[in-house]
Design an enzyme around this catalytic site. Structure first.
Site, mmCIF file in Angstrom:
data_model
loop_
_atom_site.group_PDB
_atom_site.id
_atom_site.type_symbol
_atom_site.label_atom_id
_atom_site.label_comp_id
_atom_site.label_asym_id
_atom_site.label_seq_id
_atom_site.Cartn_x
_atom_site.Cartn_y
_atom_site.Cartn_z
ATOM 1 N N GLU A 89 83.801 -5.177 -106.685
ATOM 2 C CA GLU A 89 84.977 -6.042 -106.582
ATOM 3 C C GLU A 89 86.103 -5.410 -105.770
ATOM 4 O OE1 GLU A 89 85.903 -7.232 -110.617
ATOM 5 O OE2 GLU A 89 84.328 -8.763 -110.581
ATOM 6 N N GLU A 101 84.143 -11.835 -119.856
ATOM 7 C CA GLU A 101 85.044 -10.959 -119.103
ATOM 8 C C GLU A 101 84.343 -10.344 -117.899
ATOM 9 O OE1 GLU A 101 88.408 -8.883 -117.906
ATOM 10 O OE2 GLU A 101 88.245 -10.507 -119.335
ATOM 11 N N TYR A 111 77.523 -8.185 -114.830
ATOM 12 C CA TYR A 111 77.115 -7.323 -113.724
ATOM 13 C C TYR A 111 75.612 -7.110 -113.782
ATOM 14 C CZ TYR A 111 76.529 -3.278 -110.716
ATOM 15 O OH TYR A 111 76.112 -2.432 -109.722
ATOM 16 N N GLY A 118 68.618 -11.232 -107.887
ATOM 17 C CA GLY A 118 67.618 -12.165 -107.374
ATOM 18 C C GLY A 118 66.354 -12.223 -108.200
ATOM 19 N N GLY A 131 70.824 -12.312 -113.943
ATOM 20 C CA GLY A 131 72.112 -12.974 -114.138
ATOM 21 C C GLY A 131 71.953 -14.289 -114.875
ATOM 22 N N ASN A 160 83.913 -14.393 -103.597
ATOM 23 C CA ASN A 160 82.522 -14.145 -103.976
ATOM 24 C C ASN A 160 81.709 -15.449 -103.893
ATOM 25 O OD1 ASN A 160 80.128 -13.228 -105.030
ATOM 26 N ND2 ASN A 160 81.069 -12.105 -106.720
ATOM 27 N N TYR A 168 76.926 -20.086 -109.801
ATOM 28 C CA TYR A 168 77.519 -20.729 -110.974
ATOM 29 C C TYR A 168 77.478 -22.252 -110.853
ATOM 30 C CZ TYR A 168 79.337 -16.026 -111.924
ATOM 31 O OH TYR A 168 79.460 -14.677 -112.154
#
Length: 158
Positions: A26, A83, A86, A93, A97, A124, A131
């Site tokens: 980030e 919060e 990662y 991929g 996530g 991002n 998302y």
């Protein structure tokens, strides 16, 4: 194979490592002030402030998610606030996530939460697209406000 498990005492160094890697991604590599002791207290102390889950791929830790409750006065119910999420670059991929978000969505439903929310940096684009593909909706009219450090002390009159 992807597995998700709750963080447990002894995972503080792992959580801190992932937080530092996320901060570097980030573009804030020097921003992490917390150490293992802070994570130990926040996650496993007498009054935990947050929870975390660890993602493992073939038995190796490759990511984490740290979350806590917020509350909606409109629904009268708690919400789950993510919060940090990662996943290590080598594991991206591969569904990690998605597995973390699905796990937390189940936690939110099981615990009676009305919402599952998080913030994402506006630059991002890959994360935002990911998302959106999962059904998340950007809260375009809302902006996050923050008071910290000296400004927090001034506001408190301290």
């Amino acid at each position: 194979m992807i597995s998700i498990r709750p963080a447990r005492p002894g995972d503080e160094a792992l959580v801190l490592r992932f937080v530092r890697e996320l901060a570097a991604f980030e573009r804030e590599p020097d921003a992490v002030e917390a150490g293992e002791a802070e994570f130990r207290d926040a996650l496993f102390g007498p009054d935990p402030a947050a929870e975390a889950v660890i993602a493992e791929l073939d038995g190796e830790p490759v990511g984490f998610a740290l979350f806590f409750y917020n509350f909606s006065t409109w629904t009268g119910r708690p919400g789950l606030y993510l919060e940090d999420l990662y996943v290590t670059p080598a594991a991206r991929g591969r569904g990690v996530g998605r597995a973390l978000l699905q796990h937390l969505a189940r936690v939110a439903l099981e615990r009676g939460c009305a919402r599952f929310e998080w913030a994402v940096l506006d630059w991002n684009a890959d994360a935002i697209a990911f998302y959106r593909a999962l059904g998340a909706v950007g809260m375009e009219e809302w902006t996050v406000q923050r008071v910290s450090g000296d400004a927090l002390r001034r506001l408190a009159g301290a």
